[in-house]
Enzyme design. Structure first.
Site, PDB file in Angstrom:
ATOM      1  N   ASP A 136      -5.944   4.067   4.275  1.00  8.13           N
ATOM      2  CA  ASP A 136      -5.068   3.166   5.013  1.00  8.13           C
ATOM      3  C   ASP A 136      -4.228   3.974   6.007  1.00  8.13           C
ATOM      4  O   ASP A 136      -3.542   4.914   5.613  1.00  8.13           O
ATOM      5  CB  ASP A 136      -4.156   2.451   3.988  1.00  8.13           C
ATOM      6  N   ASP A 142      -7.137  -1.012  10.368  1.00  8.33           N
ATOM      7  CA  ASP A 142      -6.499   0.224   9.933  1.00  8.33           C
ATOM      8  C   ASP A 142      -6.737   0.573   8.468  1.00  8.33           C
ATOM      9  O   ASP A 142      -6.008   1.385   7.906  1.00  8.33           O
ATOM     10  CB  ASP A 142      -4.992   0.138  10.186  1.00  8.33           C
ATOM     11  N   GLU A 143      -7.731  -0.038   7.828  1.00  7.73           N
ATOM     12  CA  GLU A 143      -8.001   0.347   6.450  1.00  7.73           C
ATOM     13  C   GLU A 143      -9.455   0.084   6.088  1.00  7.73           C
ATOM     14  O   GLU A 143     -10.145  -0.695   6.737  1.00  7.73           O
ATOM     15  CB  GLU A 143      -7.063  -0.353   5.478  1.00  7.73           C
TER      16      GLU A 143
END
Length: 398
Positions: free
Chosen positions: A10, A104-105
DNA sequence: TCTGGGGTCCTAGGACCC
DNA sequence: TCTGGGGTCCTAGGACCC
């Protein structure tokens, strides 16, 4: 014995971290990325701002009250997009088994990668270093035997941290944390659990299953399993096909003019239809969404036997629903208007090149401009005055 | 303090059919 | 005259996630 080979990676405060790359003078200061308008919210905040209690999805007015000195920046998805793709590319260097979970992860299953890259922890260390060296921002990683525990682990490690939970240690790791930390426990469920005297994940793990099932139905069993650190979802590559497509906008000031609302509906229909075309789909169901002040939301939908694929058809459905719903509601001004489609089916008839052009050259030209310069490059006059997000960027997830 | 935008999944009721 | 037990489709709302 299962190995700790599931990673959750993350990026820390992704949008803010990206902004700091190009605004280094703001480093160490409270920074908020979000919509600063009258009805704006926080998308991401720097850890300095979080010290004041600022959180994602918080109303802007509240954030300004908590931290008046914060610098506000509008989100710039065209700038974040390449970094997001670079991030996912780094992950795929370690294994093809990467499941993206937003810009974003992502989850990785690195079982069987030991000979090449080492165990889960060593791979996590390598990923963190590469993200820092190549993108210039930090990532936190959770490593464990399943996606759920790794996700909680990466959250616990933030910012810029690594958390490894060994096989067999899952329940003990989760136990002391508040129930709200468990994915699938949102504000409502946490509140209900608290009222039952269940505050930590350990409390939930020990709660009698029949009691949970009687209060939460099927949900109860799922909660109990998760609280004990058990989760059997596999890391699945590839994002399945979309099941619905929608556009909505919240207005700075409520709108009570039917003409303006219909025109906004038109704009939404064009964008929804463009996405539909992109994905080679038609839609059988159209959904209208209205929100009235202070915060009362209503949806209406209709399903046709023949699937729709043109903006005109989607718009017609939306207008039909709008006229009824708005009349029923006494033509009150609205603060949000949305339009979506679901029940997607493959396009029966593939448009040949140039066919759209013959039928509707204006629509085609508008679509081409939006494609190149973003959704807000061409806007209906009635939509002017509402800053709105940049709809065109697929990286928009916050 | 007053709540964005884009999704997914679940529930529950009613219509309709066998 | 009052009534079963599926199954499917549609609609509306809600919780949750990023």
């Amino acid at each position: 014995v299962p190995a700790a080979s599931i990673l959750h990676v993350d990026l820390d405060a992704f949008y803010v971290s990206m902004e700091l790359l190009r605004h280094p003078e703001l480093r160490g200061q409270p920074v908020i990325v979000g919509y600063a308008g009258p009805r704006g919210v926080v998308a991401t905040s720097s850890y300095e701002a979080r010290k004041f209690g600022v959180r994602s999805a918080m109303p802007g007015s509240r954030a300004k009250q908590l931290c008046p000195e914060a610098t506000w920046l509008g989100p710039d998805f065209h700038y974040y997009g390449p970094a997001s793709r670079q991030f996912h590319a780094i992950l795929r260097d370690f294994t093809p088994l990467v499941e993206p979970a937003g810009a974003d992860e992502a989850y990785l299953d690195v079982a069987g990668c030991e000979r090449l890259f080492g165990d889960g922890e060593q791979i996590a260390v390598a990923i963190r270093r590469r993200v820092r060296d190549e993108i210039g921002i930090t990532a936190s990683v959770g490593v464990s035997t399943n996606k759920l525990v790794s996700k909680v682990g990466s959250d616990a490690a933030k910012p810029d941290g690594l958390c490894v939970v060994p096989a067999g240690g899952e329940a003990a790791f989760l136990a002391p944390r508040p129930v709200r930390d468990l994915p699938m426990v949102g504000a409502k469920t946490a509140e209900r659990l608290n009222r039952l005297g269940i505050w930590t994940i350990g409390d939930l793990a020990r709660a009698p299953l029949p009691a949970l099932e009687s209060r939460f139905g099927k949900h109860g069993l799922e909660l109990h399993e998760r609280a004990n650190g058990r989760f059997d979802g596999a890391v699945a590559t590839g994002r399945g096909e979309a099941k619905s497509i929608s556009r909505e906008s919240t207005f700075g000031e409520d709108i009570g003019d039917a003409g303006r609302l219909r025109a906004i509906l038109r704009g939404h229909a064009e964008r929804v239809a463009a996405d539909l075309a992109h994905q080679g789909k038609s839609a059988r169901t159209v959904t209208l969404k209205l929100r009235f002040p202070p915060f009362e939301t209503l949806t209406r939908s209709l399903t046709r036997r023949v699937a729709m694929d043109l903006a005109d058809e989607v718009h017609a459905g939306g207008v039909e629903l709008f006229e009824h719903a708005w009349l029923d509601e006494g033509r009150r001004p609205v603060r949000l208007l949305g339009l979506g489609v679901m029940n997607l089916v493959p396009r029966a008839r593939q448009l040949r090149l140039g066919e759209t052009l013959e039928r509707d050259r204006l629509a085609d030209a508008v679509a081409a401009v939006r494609e190149r310069f973003g959704d807000r490059a061409v806007v209906r006059a009635a939509e002017l005055g509402e800053p709105g997000p940049d709809y065109s960027n697929p990286a928009f997830k916050a």
